[in-house]
Design a protein around this motif. Structure first.
Motif, PDB file in Angstrom:
ATOM      1  N   ILE A  59      -4.832  -6.048  -2.418  1.00 27.63           N
ATOM      2  CA  ILE A  59      -6.226  -5.609  -2.550  1.00 27.63           C
ATOM      3  C   ILE A  59      -6.455  -4.321  -1.771  1.00 27.63           C
ATOM      4  CG2 ILE A  59      -8.621  -6.214  -2.009  1.00 27.63           C
ATOM      5  CD1 ILE A  59      -7.733  -9.178  -2.416  1.00 27.63           C
ATOM      6  N   LYS A  60      -5.925  -4.250  -0.552  1.00 31.12           N
ATOM      7  CA  LYS A  60      -6.089  -3.043   0.264  1.00 31.12           C
ATOM      8  C   LYS A  60      -5.448  -1.832  -0.415  1.00 31.12           C
ATOM      9  CE  LYS A  60      -6.254  -5.106   4.888  1.00 31.12           C
ATOM     10  NZ  LYS A  60      -5.556  -5.214   6.198  1.00 31.12           N
ATOM     11  N   VAL A  61      -4.229  -2.025  -0.925  1.00 33.48           N
ATOM     12  CA  VAL A  61      -3.510  -0.920  -1.572  1.00 33.48           C
ATOM     13  C   VAL A  61      -4.280  -0.426  -2.791  1.00 33.48           C
ATOM     14  CG1 VAL A  61      -1.426  -0.306  -2.862  1.00 33.48           C
ATOM     15  CG2 VAL A  61      -1.229  -1.595  -0.736  1.00 33.48           C
ATOM     16  N   VAL A  62      -4.796  -1.366  -3.591  1.00 31.58           N
ATOM     17  CA  VAL A  62      -5.568  -0.987  -4.781  1.00 31.58           C
ATOM     18  C   VAL A  62      -6.813  -0.198  -4.379  1.00 31.58           C
ATOM     19  CG1 VAL A  62      -6.965  -1.881  -6.682  1.00 31.58           C
ATOM     20  CG2 VAL A  62      -4.712  -2.865  -6.215  1.00 31.58           C
ATOM     21  N   CYS A  63      -7.509  -0.689  -3.337  1.00 29.96           N
ATOM     22  CA  CYS A  63      -8.722   0.004  -2.883  1.00 29.96           C
ATOM     23  C   CYS A  63      -8.407   1.422  -2.410  1.00 29.96           C
ATOM     24  CB  CYS A  63      -9.385  -0.784  -1.753  1.00 29.96           C
ATOM     25  SG  CYS A  63     -10.190  -2.312  -2.268  1.00 29.96           S
ATOM     26  N   TRP A  64      -7.324   1.570  -1.644  1.00 24.93           N
ATOM     27  CA  TRP A  64      -6.979   2.891  -1.145  1.00 24.93           C
ATOM     28  C   TRP A  64      -6.466   3.807  -2.261  1.00 24.93           C
ATOM     29  CZ3 TRP A  64      -9.099   4.498   2.947  1.00 24.93           C
ATOM     30  CH2 TRP A  64      -9.321   3.665   4.045  1.00 24.93           C
ATOM     31  N   MET A  65      -5.795   3.236  -3.261  1.00 22.46           N
ATOM     32  CA  MET A  65      -5.344   4.044  -4.401  1.00 22.46           C
ATOM     33  C   MET A  65      -6.531   4.562  -5.194  1.00 22.46           C
ATOM     34  SD  MET A  65      -1.982   2.009  -5.808  1.00 22.46           S
ATOM     35  CE  MET A  65      -1.863   3.094  -7.239  1.00 22.46           C
ATOM     36  N   ILE A  66      -7.501   3.671  -5.427  1.00 20.40           N
ATOM     37  CA  ILE A  66      -8.713   4.096  -6.148  1.00 20.40           C
ATOM     38  C   ILE A  66      -9.429   5.182  -5.358  1.00 20.40           C
ATOM     39  CG2 ILE A  66     -10.996   3.353  -6.920  1.00 20.40           C
ATOM     40  CD1 ILE A  66      -9.746   0.616  -7.530  1.00 20.40           C
ATOM     41  N   THR A  67      -9.514   4.971  -4.037  1.00 17.84           N
ATOM     42  CA  THR A  67     -10.177   5.959  -3.178  1.00 17.84           C
ATOM     43  C   THR A  67      -9.455   7.303  -3.235  1.00 17.84           C
ATOM     44  OG1 THR A  67     -10.891   4.204  -1.670  1.00 17.84           O
ATOM     45  CG2 THR A  67     -10.896   6.452  -0.815  1.00 17.84           C
ATOM     46  N   ALA A  68      -8.118   7.259  -3.155  1.00 19.93           N
ATOM     47  CA  ALA A  68      -7.337   8.504  -3.172  1.00 19.93           C
ATOM     48  C   ALA A  68      -7.500   9.241  -4.488  1.00 19.93           C
ATOM     49  CB  ALA A  68      -5.861   8.178  -2.919  1.00 19.93           C
ATOM     50  N   ILE A  69      -7.466   8.494  -5.614  1.00 18.05           N
ATOM     51  CA  ILE A  69      -7.591   9.130  -6.938  1.00 18.05           C
ATOM     52  C   ILE A  69      -8.948   9.806  -7.080  1.00 18.05           C
ATOM     53  CG2 ILE A  69      -7.769   8.655  -9.401  1.00 18.05           C
ATOM     54  CD1 ILE A  69      -5.654   6.436  -8.964  1.00 18.05           C
ATOM     55  N   MET A  82     -16.327   7.684  -1.862  1.00 14.52           N
ATOM     56  CA  MET A  82     -15.099   6.941  -2.139  1.00 14.52           C
ATOM     57  C   MET A  82     -14.321   6.658  -0.857  1.00 14.52           C
ATOM     58  SD  MET A  82     -15.303   6.104  -5.156  1.00 14.52           S
ATOM     59  CE  MET A  82     -13.762   5.192  -5.053  1.00 14.52           C
ATOM     60  N   THR A  83     -14.325   7.616   0.064  1.00 12.59           N
ATOM     61  CA  THR A  83     -13.682   7.379   1.355  1.00 12.59           C
ATOM     62  C   THR A  83     -14.398   6.259   2.107  1.00 12.59           C
ATOM     63  OG1 THR A  83     -13.021   9.697   1.484  1.00 12.59           O
ATOM     64  CG2 THR A  83     -12.985   8.429   3.537  1.00 12.59           C
ATOM     65  N   LEU A  84     -15.725   6.282   2.023  1.00  3.58           N
ATOM     66  CA  LEU A  84     -16.529   5.231   2.650  1.00  3.58           C
ATOM     67  C   LEU A  84     -16.231   3.875   2.007  1.00  3.58           C
ATOM     68  CD1 LEU A  84     -18.784   4.604   4.709  1.00  3.58           C
ATOM     69  CD2 LEU A  84     -20.440   4.976   2.849  1.00  3.58           C
ATOM     70  N   PHE A  85     -16.068   3.866   0.693  1.00  2.92           N
ATOM     71  CA  PHE A  85     -15.750   2.627  -0.037  1.00  2.92           C
ATOM     72  C   PHE A  85     -14.413   2.042   0.438  1.00  2.92           C
ATOM     73  CE2 PHE A  85     -13.121   0.966  -3.546  1.00  2.92           C
ATOM     74  CZ  PHE A  85     -13.802  -0.216  -3.807  1.00  2.92           C
ATOM     75  N   GLY A  86     -13.393   2.896   0.542  1.00  6.02           N
ATOM     76  CA  GLY A  86     -12.083   2.430   0.986  1.00  6.02           C
ATOM     77  C   GLY A  86     -12.120   1.911   2.412  1.00  6.02           C
ATOM     78  N   ALA A 114     -11.499  -2.083   3.712  1.00  3.45           N
ATOM     79  CA  ALA A 114     -10.514  -2.473   4.728  1.00  3.45           C
ATOM     80  C   ALA A 114     -11.187  -3.221   5.879  1.00  3.45           C
ATOM     81  CB  ALA A 114      -9.793  -1.239   5.249  1.00  3.45           C
ATOM     82  N   VAL A 115     -12.359  -2.743   6.295  1.00  2.73           N
ATOM     83  CA  VAL A 115     -13.085  -3.385   7.394  1.00  2.73           C
ATOM     84  C   VAL A 115     -13.535  -4.789   7.000  1.00  2.73           C
ATOM     85  CG1 VAL A 115     -15.196  -3.315   8.769  1.00  2.73           C
ATOM     86  CG2 VAL A 115     -13.827  -1.251   8.494  1.00  2.73           C
ATOM     87  N   LEU A 116     -14.038  -4.946   5.770  1.00  2.00           N
ATOM     88  CA  LEU A 116     -14.507  -6.255   5.313  1.00  2.00           C
ATOM     89  C   LEU A 116     -13.363  -7.264   5.233  1.00  2.00           C
ATOM     90  CD1 LEU A 116     -17.084  -5.225   2.550  1.00  2.00           C
ATOM     91  CD2 LEU A 116     -17.581  -6.285   4.760  1.00  2.00           C
ATOM     92  N   ILE A 117     -12.207  -6.814   4.761  1.00  2.00           N
ATOM     93  CA  ILE A 117     -11.034  -7.704   4.704  1.00  2.00           C
ATOM     94  C   ILE A 117     -10.615  -8.103   6.114  1.00  2.00           C
ATOM     95  CG2 ILE A 117      -8.577  -7.805   4.118  1.00  2.00           C
ATOM     96  CD1 ILE A 117      -9.231  -6.082   1.664  1.00  2.00           C
ATOM     97  N   TRP A 118     -10.649  -7.152   7.047  1.00  2.00           N
ATOM     98  CA  TRP A 118     -10.299  -7.449   8.441  1.00  2.00           C
ATOM     99  C   TRP A 118     -11.279  -8.449   9.044  1.00  2.00           C
ATOM    100  CZ3 TRP A 118     -12.883  -6.518  13.132  1.00  2.00           C
ATOM    101  CH2 TRP A 118     -12.112  -6.686  14.274  1.00  2.00           C
ATOM    102  N   LEU A 119     -12.579  -8.259   8.789  1.00  2.00           N
ATOM    103  CA  LEU A 119     -13.592  -9.179   9.309  1.00  2.00           C
ATOM    104  C   LEU A 119     -13.432 -10.566   8.707  1.00  2.00           C
ATOM    105  CD1 LEU A 119     -16.780  -6.909   9.335  1.00  2.00           C
ATOM    106  CD2 LEU A 119     -15.546  -7.801  11.323  1.00  2.00           C
ATOM    107  N   TRP A 120     -13.113 -10.623   7.396  1.00  2.00           N
ATOM    108  CA  TRP A 120     -12.924 -11.915   6.737  1.00  2.00           C
ATOM    109  C   TRP A 120     -11.735 -12.651   7.359  1.00  2.00           C
ATOM    110  CZ3 TRP A 120     -15.483 -14.942   3.364  1.00  2.00           C
ATOM    111  CH2 TRP A 120     -14.774 -15.995   2.787  1.00  2.00           C
TER     112      TRP A 120
END
Length: 293
Positions: free
Chosen positions: A176-186, A203-207, A211-217
């Protein structure tokens, strides 16, 4: 009867936090990978992957891997074997009389560390440190009684499942993290090429938020798991008390193996061990007459 006995030792209040840990993470995985609803076709691959990782964890491979990661090795020195194995056998026979459904054998491993410590791994192993050899035979047996309690209540078996479950869940979260960062990078590259700087920022804010939400979860779920691990320490202490080692265990906890989480409330919440004073107080409630004065 043996099956129900084993189930009864796993389905306990102290394991409620572990159950919550798995349920919360499974809900997250299903929500992210089955956005259109949980169907058999969508959930089946996830369930199969989870079962495979769980089976690998419960196999001898999983136990060996955990021991290797902890730095535990087979005991080679004869003098250490002569000292420790008879003490473990005494405690093991006491445990077998109280809990006939226990495993038939226990393997002893050693970690080269000068602080006195011991812990159970998997279904058959207890690891001890070099520092444990500095204690008396009675103190070592008290520690063995506590660790055998973890094996009797299958806390260390659950530890294997946690390892497998964490491997699977961590893999999913990594994807999930990799997909989010790939979308952000594109989208950031597209924004730069089109000079859409607000788009890049969003998009940078989204990525970053993802990551922060996954870490908090992950941290939120770990609260439940750590709570269960602390409760299981009390259960294993009670097992040692029932075997007649409660007085000596309280003394060892007070003098040699103080578990006092430092760093305030958060450190205490994420500690796998309760404060040693709480454990001694629990043993005193059970009937131990130990006093440090």
């Amino acid at each position: 009867m043996d099956i129900w006995h084993r189930v009864g030792r796993i389905v306990r209040f102290s394991n409620l936090g572990t159950l919550m840990f798995f349920l919360l993470n499974i809900c997250l995985i299903l929500a992210l990978f089955c956005p259109n609803g949980v169907t058999f076709e969508a959930a089946a691959p996830l369930v199969v992957c989870y079962i495979v990782t769980a089976l690998i964890s419960l196999s001898p491979v999983g136990e060996w891997t955990l021991a290797a990661l902890a730095g535990a090795k087979e005991i080679q020195r004869k003098d250490i074997k002569i000292r420790l194995i008879p003490l473990l056998e005494i405690v093991f026979e006491q445990a077998k009389q109280r809990t006939p459904a226990m495993v038939n054998s226990i393997r002893l491993k050693i970690i080269h560390d000068q602080s006195p410590n011991a812990f159970a791994i998997g279904r058959h192993s207890i690891c001890v440190t070099d520092g444990l050899l500095n204690l008396s035979d009675e103190e070592i047996m008290a520690i063995f009684a506590h660790e055998v309690g973890h094996l009797a209540y299958q806390h260390s078996t659950i530890q294997l499942l946690i390892g497998g479950g964490n491997l699977f869940i961590s893999g999913c979260l990594l994807i999930i993290k990799v997909v989010c960062w790939m979308i952000t990078a594109i989208f950031t590259l597209v924004g730069v090429s089109t000079k859409n700087f607000w788009g890049c920022f969003l998009m940078t804010l989204f990525g970053s938020l993802s990551a922060v939400l996954i870490w908090l979860w992950t941290k939120f779920c770990m609260l439940f798991l750590m709570w269960s691990m602390r409760q299981n320490e009390f259960v294993a202490d009670g097992f040692a008390y029932d075997l007649g080692h409660g007085e000596m265990l309280a003394s060892v906890l007070d003098k040699h193996m103080c578990t006092a989480p430092s760093g305030g409330l958060l450190k205490a919440l994420y500690s796998p061990h309760p404060h040693s004073h709480d454990r001694i107080a629990h043993l005193q409630e059970l009937g131990v007459s130990y006093s440090c004065f």
